[in-house]
Design a protein around this motif. Structure first.
Motif, PDB file in Angstrom:
ATOM      1  N   LYS A 163       0.587  -1.064  -0.122  1.00 24.63           N
ATOM      2  CA  LYS A 163      -0.031  -0.004   0.015  1.00 24.63           C
ATOM      3  C   LYS A 163       0.793   1.310  -0.198  1.00 24.63           C
ATOM      4  CE  LYS A 163      -4.651  -1.722   1.963  1.00 24.63           C
ATOM      5  NZ  LYS A 163      -4.518  -1.536   3.382  1.00 24.63           N
ATOM      6  N   ILE A 164       2.641   1.565   0.621  1.00 23.86           N
ATOM      7  CA  ILE A 164       2.470   3.046   1.492  1.00 23.86           C
ATOM      8  C   ILE A 164       3.264   2.773  -0.169  1.00 23.86           C
ATOM      9  CG2 ILE A 164       4.550   3.487   3.014  1.00 23.86           C
ATOM     10  CD1 ILE A 164       2.812   2.324   4.971  1.00 23.86           C
ATOM     11  N   LYS A 165       4.111   1.394  -0.358  1.00 25.47           N
ATOM     12  CA  LYS A 165       4.961   2.197  -1.513  1.00 25.47           C
ATOM     13  C   LYS A 165       4.428   2.130  -2.922  1.00 25.47           C
ATOM     14  CE  LYS A 165       8.646  -1.043  -4.461  1.00 25.47           C
ATOM     15  NZ  LYS A 165       9.479  -2.418  -4.700  1.00 25.47           N
ATOM     16  N   GLY A 166       2.821   1.654  -3.081  1.00 20.31           N
ATOM     17  CA  GLY A 166       1.791   2.393  -4.244  1.00 20.31           C
ATOM     18  C   GLY A 166       2.201   3.909  -4.367  1.00 20.31           C
ATOM     19  N   LYS A 167       1.501   3.879  -2.694  1.00 21.62           N
ATOM     20  CA  LYS A 167       0.909   5.568  -2.691  1.00 21.62           C
ATOM     21  C   LYS A 167       2.260   6.553  -3.203  1.00 21.62           C
ATOM     22  CE  LYS A 167      -2.274   4.906   0.570  1.00 21.62           C
ATOM     23  NZ  LYS A 167      -2.504   4.815   2.206  1.00 21.62           N
ATOM     24  N   ILE A 168       3.392   5.953  -2.257  1.00 20.50           N
ATOM     25  CA  ILE A 168       5.105   6.563  -2.952  1.00 20.50           C
ATOM     26  C   ILE A 168       4.924   6.895  -4.244  1.00 20.50           C
ATOM     27  CG2 ILE A 168       7.540   7.625  -2.663  1.00 20.50           C
ATOM     28  CD1 ILE A 168       6.869   6.183   0.489  1.00 20.50           C
ATOM     29  N   GLY A 169       4.418   5.359  -5.080  1.00 18.47           N
ATOM     30  CA  GLY A 169       4.843   5.437  -6.938  1.00 18.47           C
ATOM     31  C   GLY A 169       4.427   6.545  -7.264  1.00 18.47           C
ATOM     32  N   MET A 170       3.132   6.304  -6.890  1.00 17.27           N
ATOM     33  CA  MET A 170       2.141   7.911  -7.404  1.00 17.27           C
ATOM     34  C   MET A 170       2.603   9.065  -7.248  1.00 17.27           C
ATOM     35  SD  MET A 170      -2.101   8.241  -6.475  1.00 17.27           S
ATOM     36  CE  MET A 170      -1.713   9.047  -4.709  1.00 17.27           C
ATOM     37  N   PHE A 171       3.099   9.032  -6.385  1.00 18.30           N
ATOM     38  CA  PHE A 171       3.784   9.974  -6.307  1.00 18.30           C
ATOM     39  C   PHE A 171       4.536  10.553  -7.350  1.00 18.30           C
ATOM     40  CE2 PHE A 171       2.568  10.642  -1.383  1.00 18.30           C
ATOM     41  CZ  PHE A 171       1.665  10.610  -1.318  1.00 18.30           C
TER      42      PHE A 171
ATOM     43  N   ARG B 154       0.840  18.570  -3.630  1.00 21.45           N
ATOM     44  CA  ARG B 154       0.351  17.958  -2.181  1.00 21.45           C
ATOM     45  C   ARG B 154       0.765  16.486  -2.103  1.00 21.45           C
ATOM     46  NH1 ARG B 154      -4.448  17.323  -0.323  1.00 21.45           N
ATOM     47  NH2 ARG B 154      -3.512  17.388   1.818  1.00 21.45           N
ATOM     48  N   ARG B 155       1.982  16.241  -2.519  1.00 20.35           N
ATOM     49  CA  ARG B 155       2.848  15.163  -2.372  1.00 20.35           C
ATOM     50  C   ARG B 155       2.938  14.694  -1.008  1.00 20.35           C
ATOM     51  NH1 ARG B 155       6.635  13.281  -7.144  1.00 20.35           N
ATOM     52  NH2 ARG B 155       7.788  15.245  -6.403  1.00 20.35           N
ATOM     53  N   LYS B 156       2.420  13.923  -0.068  1.00 16.08           N
ATOM     54  CA  LYS B 156       2.766  14.656   1.118  1.00 16.08           C
ATOM     55  C   LYS B 156       2.080  13.090   2.129  1.00 16.08           C
ATOM     56  CE  LYS B 156       4.801  17.946   1.107  1.00 16.08           C
ATOM     57  NZ  LYS B 156       4.715  18.222  -0.583  1.00 16.08           N
ATOM     58  N   LEU B 157       2.850  12.265   2.897  1.00 17.94           N
ATOM     59  CA  LEU B 157       2.067  10.969   3.091  1.00 17.94           C
ATOM     60  C   LEU B 157       2.543  10.912   4.792  1.00 17.94           C
ATOM     61  CD1 LEU B 157       1.222   7.845   3.090  1.00 17.94           C
ATOM     62  CD2 LEU B 157       3.163   7.093   2.139  1.00 17.94           C
TER      63      LEU B 157
ATOM     64  N   PHE C  31       5.883  22.400  13.035  1.00 16.54           N
ATOM     65  CA  PHE C  31       6.359  22.124  11.767  1.00 16.54           C
ATOM     66  C   PHE C  31       5.864  21.842  11.261  1.00 16.54           C
ATOM     67  CE2 PHE C  31       9.312  18.803  10.369  1.00 16.54           C
ATOM     68  CZ  PHE C  31       9.782  19.239   9.681  1.00 16.54           C
ATOM     69  N   VAL C  32       4.805  20.826  11.222  1.00 22.95           N
ATOM     70  CA  VAL C  32       4.079  20.559   9.761  1.00 22.95           C
ATOM     71  C   VAL C  32       3.677  21.624   8.772  1.00 22.95           C
ATOM     72  CG1 VAL C  32       2.084  18.940   8.585  1.00 22.95           C
ATOM     73  CG2 VAL C  32       3.513  18.155  10.937  1.00 22.95           C
ATOM     74  N   THR C  33       3.528  22.241   8.996  1.00 26.35           N
ATOM     75  CA  THR C  33       2.789  23.596   8.400  1.00 26.35           C
ATOM     76  C   THR C  33       3.900  23.881   8.109  1.00 26.35           C
ATOM     77  OG1 THR C  33       1.539  23.914  10.069  1.00 26.35           O
ATOM     78  CG2 THR C  33       1.907  25.907   8.745  1.00 26.35           C
ATOM     79  N   GLU C  34       5.107  24.085   7.957  1.00 26.06           N
ATOM     80  CA  GLU C  34       6.660  24.758   7.539  1.00 26.06           C
ATOM     81  C   GLU C  34       7.107  24.030   6.829  1.00 26.06           C
ATOM     82  OE1 GLU C  34       8.024  27.733   8.681  1.00 26.06           O
ATOM     83  OE2 GLU C  34       6.278  28.540   8.956  1.00 26.06           O
ATOM     84  N   ILE C  35       7.012  22.847   6.844  1.00 24.64           N
ATOM     85  CA  ILE C  35       7.885  21.410   5.940  1.00 24.64           C
ATOM     86  C   ILE C  35       6.449  21.764   4.758  1.00 24.64           C
ATOM     87  CG2 ILE C  35       6.855  19.088   6.798  1.00 24.64           C
ATOM     88  CD1 ILE C  35      10.739  20.010   6.284  1.00 24.64           C
ATOM     89  N   ILE C  36       5.554  21.302   5.340  1.00 21.69           N
ATOM     90  CA  ILE C  36       4.480  21.647   3.503  1.00 21.69           C
ATOM     91  C   ILE C  36       4.783  22.489   2.623  1.00 21.69           C
ATOM     92  CG2 ILE C  36       1.998  21.345   3.316  1.00 21.69           C
ATOM     93  CD1 ILE C  36       2.363  18.431   4.549  1.00 21.69           C
ATOM     94  N   LYS C  37       5.355  24.167   3.403  1.00 23.17           N
ATOM     95  CA  LYS C  37       5.235  24.930   2.478  1.00 23.17           C
ATOM     96  C   LYS C  37       6.403  24.014   0.910  1.00 23.17           C
ATOM     97  CE  LYS C  37       5.136  28.587   6.088  1.00 23.17           C
ATOM     98  NZ  LYS C  37       5.641  29.480   6.392  1.00 23.17           N
ATOM     99  N   LEU C  38       7.331  23.324   1.105  1.00 28.30           N
ATOM    100  CA  LEU C  38       8.468  22.504   0.400  1.00 28.30           C
ATOM    101  C   LEU C  38       6.958  21.901  -0.583  1.00 28.30           C
ATOM    102  CD1 LEU C  38      11.248  21.256   2.774  1.00 28.30           C
ATOM    103  CD2 LEU C  38      10.365  23.252   1.096  1.00 28.30           C
ATOM    104  N   LYS C  39       7.028  22.703  -1.973  1.00 27.47           N
ATOM    105  CA  LYS C  39       5.836  21.775  -2.690  1.00 27.47           C
ATOM    106  C   LYS C  39       6.473  20.994  -3.071  1.00 27.47           C
ATOM    107  CE  LYS C  39       3.143  25.253  -1.786  1.00 27.47           C
ATOM    108  NZ  LYS C  39       1.882  24.967  -0.436  1.00 27.47           N
TER     109      LYS C  39
ATOM    110  N   PHE D  41      -1.452  16.765   4.976  1.00 30.90           N
ATOM    111  CA  PHE D  41      -0.977  15.506   4.379  1.00 30.90           C
ATOM    112  C   PHE D  41      -2.284  14.458   3.481  1.00 30.90           C
ATOM    113  CE2 PHE D  41       1.608  15.557   7.922  1.00 30.90           C
ATOM    114  CZ  PHE D  41       2.725  14.882   7.100  1.00 30.90           C
ATOM    115  N   LYS D  42      -1.813  14.706   2.038  1.00 29.93           N
ATOM    116  CA  LYS D  42      -2.731  13.948   0.765  1.00 29.93           C
ATOM    117  C   LYS D  42      -2.869  12.339   1.070  1.00 29.93           C
ATOM    118  CE  LYS D  42      -3.072  13.386  -4.087  1.00 29.93           C
ATOM    119  NZ  LYS D  42      -4.399  14.072  -3.898  1.00 29.93           N
TER     120      LYS D  42
END
Length: 407
Positions: free
Chosen positions: A27-35, A43-46, A222-230, A251-252
């Protein structure tokens, strides 16, 4: 008789020891592969969450290792357990990214003087506290005219040098301006670098144990800040009690890691015995497997399961008739702040309650303990809040579920 071996290695992140998470792995590998397939998605955030010791870290590290071998990917991993605050995490990202970029450009044989200096500057930011305007101007003058070769740092330094050189003032004097290198500066720098690198390669940033920051109240910020990295893919893992809806909404994709089945725990044990265990045959002649068969039904937590076995192997006896009595020694050794009978009484109360979480008021009244003791039990991980930010109910740590054998 104790055996002085480290086969169980309960805290090891060695991906060779990965076992029995095939469904979550896919599941997780598939989601990262989709990203990776949707590079224009910002919003490639997990977010991965689950209880302490359930196997989040080794699972994600295994996935990232495998994806990195299959696809062209710059991946970095940092650990919240080694940071005090968000700024420490951002500095760790800079340091690790500098190392990975050095390896990436060396491997692809397209490194040059500009990139070398920018990578060195990125590493410098990982520990420097201030930045002098004269240093910025000097770096920009050396790199000027090579913007096409830049990895994004030259842009932000050029802007900074123009701000510093106001009205042509000479900043070589003792009154030169120093800029503080804080979270805001580092985020802006990382935005520029990751945006530039994204033109030709994907970056994946894995932040493990985000919940272990010393300053727990800063996690949401921190999450709010790191999400700024698009541009980069960002994956985080944290404990269930910290993963509230306010964090998850950024997170997406969100993935919960379930406790492991009893058969799964035995597969984990088998893998530990197969890999790097010089006394495997000697262990198999003991009652280890009999004890494991009994303990596997007490918990779904691999860390607690392996920690119990490690303690019995190294510090006690592998005697299937005396498991609880021997593991009382584990409680004394690992939770020495409290006397063992107190923890046993509390653990058995939770086990017999028939509900995973109990309200705070009920715990205090039924066990006859003070608020201060309950807070200490929380601080030392004996009990776990359902929600770290609103601790109205608690569960007993999986470390003490072996007491159900004596309930």
């Amino acid at each position: 008789m104790p055996l002085y071996i480290m086969c169980m290695r309960p805290n090891s992140f060695d991906t060779k020891l990965f076992a029995n998470r095939d469904e979550e792995y896919s599941k997780i590998k598939g989601k990262i592969g989709m990203f990776l397939d949707n590079r224009d998605e910002e919003r490639r955030k997990l977010m991965i969450y689950g209880e302490r010791g359930v196997g989040k870290s080794i699972l994600i590290r295994k996935i990232i290792k495998d994806i990195s071998e299959e696809r062209d990917l710059i991946s970095i991993m940092i650990d919240g357990d080694e940071a005090r605050n968000p700024e420490d995490l951002l500095r760790d990202i800079c340091k690790n990214l500098a190392g990975e970029l050095h390896d990436f450009y060396t491997k692809n044989q397209n490194k040059n003087d500009v990139i070398d200096k920018e990578i060195a500057f990125l590493d410098y930011i990982s520990y420097a506290k201030t930045l002098k305007d004269t240093d910025v101007i000097t770096i920009v003058e050396r790199l000027e005219g090579n913007i096409e070769s830049s990895i994004g740092i030259l842009n932000i330094l050029t802007l900074r040098s123009k701000i510093g050189a106001v009205d042509g003032k000479d900043h070589t004097t003792s009154h030169e301006i120093e800029q503080s290198i804080d979270s805001k500066f580092i985020i802006k720098l990382l935005e520029n670098v990751t945006k530039k690198i994204h033109d030709f390669a994907d970056i994946l940033i894995y932040i493990d144990n985000l919940d272990q920051l010393e300053d727990k109240d800063s996690i949401d910020g921190f999450v709010t800040e790191i999400i700024k990295l698009k541009k980069p893919i960002i994956v985080t893992s944290m404990r269930r009690e910290v993963a509230d809806r306010n964090i998850g909404r950024d997170f997406k994709e969100v993935q919960y890691i379930e406790p492991m089945t009893s058969d799964g725990l035995m597969l984990v044990l088998k893998k530990r015995l197969e890999i790097g265990c010089p006394k495997k045959d000697e262990l198999l002649r003991t009652q280890l497997l009999d004890i494991a068969e009994i303990l596997k039904d007490c918990t779904g937590n691999p860390l607690s399961f392996l920690t119990w076995l490690h303690y019995l192997i190294v510090d006690a006896d592998l005697d299937s008739s005396g498991i609880v009595n021997n593991l009382r020694g584990f409680t004394k050794a690992h939770y020495s702040t409290f006397d063992e009978p107190t923890i046993e009484r509390i653990a058995k109360h939770f086990i017999s309650a028939g509900s995973e979480f109990l309200p705070k008021e009920k715990i205090i009244s039924e066990l006859g303990i003070e608020n201060d003791l309950l807070d200490m039990l929380d601080d030392f991980g004996v009990i776990i809040p359902e929600n770290r930010y609103n601790p109205h109910s608690y569960k007993i740590s999986s470390d003490f579920m072996f007491y159900r054998l004596d309930s």
